[in-house]
Design a protein around this motif. Structure first.
Motif, PDB file in Angstrom:
ATOM      1  N   THR A   1      32.484   7.888  17.186  1.00  0.00           N
ATOM      2  CA  THR A   1      32.351   9.797  17.315  1.00  0.00           C
ATOM      3  C   THR A   1      31.732   9.800  18.239  1.00  0.00           C
ATOM      4  N   LEU A   2      31.293   8.882  19.397  1.00  0.00           N
ATOM      5  CA  LEU A   2      30.756   9.228  20.342  1.00  0.00           C
ATOM      6  C   LEU A   2      31.118   9.212  21.546  1.00  0.00           C
ATOM      7  N   TYR A   3      32.402  10.271  21.481  1.00  0.00           N
ATOM      8  CA  TYR A   3      33.053  10.697  22.861  1.00  0.00           C
ATOM      9  C   TYR A   3      32.204  11.359  24.203  1.00  0.00           C
ATOM     10  N   GLY A   4      30.948  11.278  24.012  1.00  0.00           N
ATOM     11  CA  GLY A   4      29.992  11.703  25.300  1.00  0.00           C
ATOM     12  C   GLY A   4      30.203  10.198  25.849  1.00  0.00           C
TER      13      GLY A   4
ATOM     14  N   ILE B   1      39.074  14.507  25.513  1.00  0.00           N
ATOM     15  CA  ILE B   1      37.942  13.864  25.457  1.00  0.00           C
ATOM     16  C   ILE B   1      37.249  15.329  25.275  1.00  0.00           C
ATOM     17  N   VAL B   2      37.383  16.634  26.094  1.00  0.00           N
ATOM     18  CA  VAL B   2      36.694  17.631  25.781  1.00  0.00           C
ATOM     19  C   VAL B   2      36.875  18.357  24.432  1.00  0.00           C
ATOM     20  N   MET B   3      37.888  18.300  24.174  1.00  0.00           N
ATOM     21  CA  MET B   3      38.437  18.568  23.124  1.00  0.00           C
ATOM     22  C   MET B   3      37.525  18.135  21.552  1.00  0.00           C
ATOM     23  N   ALA B   4      37.272  16.783  21.905  1.00  0.00           N
ATOM     24  CA  ALA B   4      36.744  16.191  20.657  1.00  0.00           C
ATOM     25  C   ALA B   4      35.026  16.605  21.389  1.00  0.00           C
ATOM     26  N   LEU B   5      34.831  16.488  21.920  1.00  0.00           N
ATOM     27  CA  LEU B   5      33.175  16.550  22.525  1.00  0.00           C
ATOM     28  C   LEU B   5      33.189  18.370  21.433  1.00  0.00           C
TER      29      LEU B   5
END
Length: 625
Positions: free
Chosen positions: A515-518, A344-348
């Motif tokens: 796309t909404l990883y946040g 998730i952090v990598m995606a953000l």
């Protein structure tokens, strides 16, 4: 120096450069670390989207990739398995690990496309289709086969043919093959921004039952494939071309209500957490006021006439059965918590390019191998604290707790794909690469983590002593049984993610680009918070009934969320998707079962540590002076 040479060699093998490096004695440990480095480089290369600069007239290579039923995203076949135009010698593109795992099998095509040069009605090839080949195309069109091409890392989708059903009496069933494609390509400066294909104002070639139709001769059905290329200037720079792909709607979009649904879920979860925390704190406050009346005597001298959780203080820290399995669950759960957070952090951070296939798959494999040390450390460290003796067996159990079910599930799924000829079947080279990554990187890191955890493990730090003779547990009411706690502890965390779970399924088993990883990070944090709070509440109710068997109960209560997720996957397959067939069904249910298992491990780990921290807190709070 040897390590640098091997790393340089691995880079050259990834980029296609031919290099020769002679090593006198390759160190097995160095080779293992190089395998991990190779995987890491594959991951990094899979999401780096560097702009390719063209000059007017430069050739732009169009790769054909795969075809498959529109409603079965994971059932894909090589494009050249259909009777279509193909070169005499098929040249395949070198693919990254993530692309291979995603089922990509890109090969060069006969399309002759040049940068900023329009082409009208260019002949691709002339084919004479036999009756068997016509029937093959008819079957593909009736199953809504779509194709995927790739141009400058931009996927291009279109349907193989056209089907029309009309009327009841008489019934009309028409099937046609698209033999002409119009390529519309957008550019900005010297780079390609977007590309798609259309069949507007094109008439399909009818494919009659049994191979008949216009152009049918004694030798078969003759068709001529043609194409046109049109270039259009775009205002978008290359750095923003992913926005153009997200706006394209070849596949249906179903994520419009995302924000409203997530806000609704957040409000419900906050209310639930507030209710549990407030009620539990009020009850504990009353318990402390009642139990701490006596200020003299130690923990063993507390009034034996009382009832509730205080009376079992000499048994609550009694170590459970199957210690090694419990520690393995906690270790692998900690590993997946680390892995999920890292993804998730990598995606953000924007490390996954939408134009690069399989980037998340590559990252997950790399992180799984590298985080194996976390599972070994957590498992063996806690196993040593609770006086476990067979630490070698504990490390082996930890390393195989997930990898063994994964291998068995993959073997069944891959065999079905191989039997059907699907591109989702992994080639032997990829299988050996993944096996080597586990043998040379994952397992050794698990062993290293286990040894470090064993050597650095401290004492268990129990506030009260445990007596040799176990206290008899009174008969419990039905609502305190394990099944009831599992139902409550699994349903509440599941309700917190049920909305987001639909979007995740639509992304993994559908055509959506998430796309909404946040938002995903917030929901993930809420899931863990709800699991911890529910576990603490259920553990308190269990101890209040003088039942000290909380160790496995805390894992199973919230870990049962995985069962609810698997049940939801059945609902999604039946009511929210159009998937069908043996190939798609085996993959869906096999990997859905693994996903449920992973959620059980993660939430069971969080639940256990939350319960352990809570129990230590309440027994330390008793006055023991």
């Amino acid at each position: 120096m040897t390590v640098m040479i091997l790393i340089f060699k691995s880079i050259s093998s990834l980029t296609g450069t031919v290099m020769t490096v002679k090593l006198a004695r390759p160190d097995p440990q160095v080779v293992g670390w190089v395998m991990g480095t190779r995987l890491l480089l594959l991951c990094l290369l899979s999401h780096i989207g560097l702009a390719v600069n063209y000059k007017k007239g430069d050739p732009v290579v169009l790769y054909v990739n795969k075809v498959g039923p529109y409603h079965n995203p994971q059932e894909t076949y090589h494009y050249y398995t259909l009777p279509v135009c193909r070169p005499k010698e098929v040249q395949h593109k070198a693919l990254s690990l993530g692309e291979v795992l995603d089922g990509d099998r890109m090969a060069e095509s006969l399309y002759n496309i040049h940068f900023m040069e329009n082409t009208e009605r260019q002949t691709l090839c002339e084919l004479t289709l036999s009756e068997k080949e016509v029937d093959q195309l008819r079957e593909a069109i009736e199953e809504l086969y779509y194709f995927e091409f790739v141009l400058d890392d931009i996927p291009i989708w279109g349907f193989v043919g056209y089907m029309e059903e009309s009327g009841f009496l008489p019934h009309s069933h028409k099937v046609g093959l698209w033999t002409h494609l119009d390529f519309n390509i957008e550019y900005n400066g010297d780079s390609v921004i977007f590309a798609n294909v259309s069949v507007k104002d094109v008439k399909p070639v009818p494919l009659e039952e049994g191979g008949g139709g216009p152009g049918q001769g004694p030798g078969g059905l003759s068709v001529t494939h043609t194409y046109s290329v049109r270039w259009f200037e775009s205002p978008l720079p290359h750095s923003r071309r992913a926005e153009r792909l997200r706006d394209y709607s070849f596949f249906p979009k179903t994520l419009e209500i995302h924000w409203l649904s997530i806000i609704n879920s957040l409000v419900l979860v906050v209310l639930l957490l507030g209710f549990v925390i407030i009620i539990l704190m009020r009850v504990l406050k009353n318990d402390f006021a009642r139990y701490n009346v006596e200020e003299d005597g130690g923990c063993d001298d507390l009034d034996q006439g009382d009832n509730g959780w205080k009376i079992i203080h000499t048994d609550v820290f009694r170590f459970p059965p199957y210690r090694s399995l419990l520690c393995a669950v906690l270790g692998v759960g900690a590993q997946f918590l680390t892995l999920a957070t890292g993804i998730i952090v990598m995606a953000l951070l924007g490390m996954f390019n939408v134009h690069r296939h399989g980037a998340i798959n590559s990252a997950a494999i790399v992180l799984y191998a590298l985080t194996s040390c976390v599972s070994g450390y957590c498992s063996c460290s806690f196993y040593t604290q609770i006086h476990g003796q067979r630490w070698v067996w504990n490390i082996i159990l930890t390393s195989t707790l997930f990898s063994a079910p994964l291998f068995m599930t993959w073997s069944v799924v891959n065999s079905v794909h191989w039997w059907s000829g699907s591109t989702q079947a992994l080639p032997a080279s990829t299988v050996f690469l993944l096996l080597g990554a586990w043998v040379l990187v994952g397992f050794p890191l698990t062993v290293i983590g286990g040894i470090v955890g064993k050597n650095r493990a401290g004492s268990f730090q129990a506030p009260c002593r445990t007596r040799n003779i176990a206290r008899q547990i009174p008969q419990q009411p039905w609502y305190k049984h394990t099944a009831v706690h599992m139902a409550i502890g699994g349903f509440l965390p599941f309700s917190a993610i049920s909305v987001e779970l639909y979007y995740i399924f639509a992304t993994v088993w559908g055509r959506e680009h998430y796309t909404l990883y946040g938002i995903l990070l917030c929901v993930f944090a809420i899931l863990l918070s709800v699991g911890a709070c529910i576990s603490v509440a259920l553990t308190y109710f269990l101890l209040s009934g003088e039942d000290y068997r909380w160790w496995w109960r805390s894992v199973l209560s919230t870990g049962s969320t995985g069962l609810f997720i698997f049940v939801y996957s059945l609902f999604y397959y039946r009511n929210r998707s159009s998937m069908s067939g043996l190939v798609q069904s085996v993959e869906f249910f096999g990997y859905s079962l693994l996903t449920a298992f992973v959620f059980s491990l993660m939430l069971g780990t969080v639940s256990f540590w939350a319960s352990l921290a809570f129990i230590r807190y309440i027994y330390r709070s008793l006055k023991m002076d």
